[in-house]
Design an enzyme around this catalytic site. Structure first.
Site, mmCIF file in Angstrom:
data_model
loop_
_atom_site.group_PDB
_atom_site.id
_atom_site.type_symbol
_atom_site.label_atom_id
_atom_site.label_comp_id
_atom_site.label_asym_id
_atom_site.label_seq_id
_atom_site.Cartn_x
_atom_site.Cartn_y
_atom_site.Cartn_z
ATOM 1 C CG HIS A 63 -2.170 -0.835 0.987
ATOM 2 N ND1 HIS A 63 -3.440 -0.407 1.316
ATOM 3 C CD2 HIS A 63 -2.323 -2.076 0.452
ATOM 4 C CE1 HIS A 63 -4.320 -1.341 0.997
ATOM 5 N NE2 HIS A 63 -3.663 -2.361 0.482
ATOM 6 N N PRO A 159 -6.390 -0.217 -5.362
ATOM 7 C CG PRO A 159 -5.486 -2.279 -5.996
ATOM 8 C CD PRO A 159 -5.106 -0.934 -5.433
#
Length: 320
Positions: A63, A159
């Protein structure tokens, strides 16, 4: 073991040499010789108490790297006047920040203002993967920490669990990662768990049909309904009760058997562009480990900052 590590690195350098120009293995060998040992020891101590730290750090590293590059922007705490990536919904389940703080404190005590927070995340993730049963590999270091952390960036870029495969591959390709890298990195779900909110429709009301997702094994859907009612989250690798603590390739066998928990995980097992790679990884844990190591080192070079382009934070949660 060392020969295997460097064999993987040489292969990575051959495939993906440009990003390594400003990073190097052993970057801290002179400025902070014990840096990697300090990281390794503290990660080992945490893993002994909580083996789920492997999944936590792998998620943190992913991330961080995919928003503004591997610059530790995810570690920044929001203030009264400025938000940060931590506040993005996709980052709500990211954890392990206190371990990064502990490592940073130890490194600052021995080598002040020397080791970047972004390198700490990279090294700690590597060590946790090995402790969880995954591959052992070397990583180049020398990253600097970024000056920006925006909530909007993370919310826009990261996403979701239902991403179509074609969009997933484009997402990875935009960062210089190919289909083998993408499918290997998704294999980190072998030690992952997920909130039931990320797949609840698949087990109860898929796309408004009032029925579970027909692509999911009905016995898995029934089991997940019970699990979600009891605890609100579930392991992404359903092969054994201990699966979330064992880094291996069984995840791929599970998704090939229609036992993928997240929709994207199930899709990569059947999509023509990824199913062949899933098959290869399911057939060989050795291949999966080698490709995962390659993918992780490549991911760790995404849009890195070096030199005056970044800083060495004294506190990983705040800019200097």
């Amino acid at each position: 073991m060392k020969i295997a590590k460097f064999s993987v690195l040489l292969l990575i350098l051959f495939i993906f040499p440009v990003a390594f120009a400003q990073l190097r293995v052993g970057f801290y060998s002179q400025s902070c010789p014990n840096a990697e040992i300090i990281v390794q020891n503290l990660v080992r101590e945490r893993f002994a108490r909580d083996p789920s730290i492997t999944a936590a750090l792998t998620r943190m590293h992913f991330h961080d790297c995919f928003v503004r590059g591997c610059d530790a922007s995810l570690l920044i705490d929001p203030t009264a006047t400025q938000g940060s990536e931590k506040q993005a919904g996709q980052n709500g389940s990211v954890r392990g920040f206190e371990l990064i703080d502990e490592i940073k404190t130890a490194l600052e005590a021995q080598c002040p203002s020397t080791v970047s927070c972004s390198d700490i995340v990279t090294l700690a993730t590597r060590d946790s993967v090995f402790l969880g049963g995954g591959p052992s590999y070397v990583v180049p270091t020398g990253r600097r920490d970024g000056f920006v952390s925006n909530l909007e960036d993370a919310a826009r870029i990261l996403p979701g669990p239902g991403l179509p495969v074609v969009d997933m591959l484009t997402f990875f390709s935009n960062k210089g990662l190919n289909v083998f890298d993408a499918v290997a990195l998704l294999g980190a779900h072998t030690v992952g768990v997920s909130s039931c909110g990320n797949f609840g429709d698949r087990i109860t009301n898929f796309q408004g049909t009032g029925q579970p997702d027909p692509s999911m094994d009905p016995s898995l859907a029934a089991g997940l309904r019970n699990t979600c009612a009891a605890q609100g989250f579930a392991a992404l690798d359903q092969s054994t009760p201990l699966a979330p603590f064992s880094f291996d390739n069984l995840f791929y066998s599970q998704i090939r058997a229609r036992r993928g928990v997240l929709l994207l995980d199930q899709r990569i097992a059947t999509d023509i562009s990824t199913s062949g790679v899933v098959f290869q990884y399911a057939a060989s844990n050795e291949l999966f480990n080698r490709q995962f190591a390659i993918a992780m080192v490549k991911m760790g070079t995404v849009d890195v900052l070096t030199g005056l382009a970044g800083e060495i934070r004294r506190n990983c949660r705040a800019f200097n």
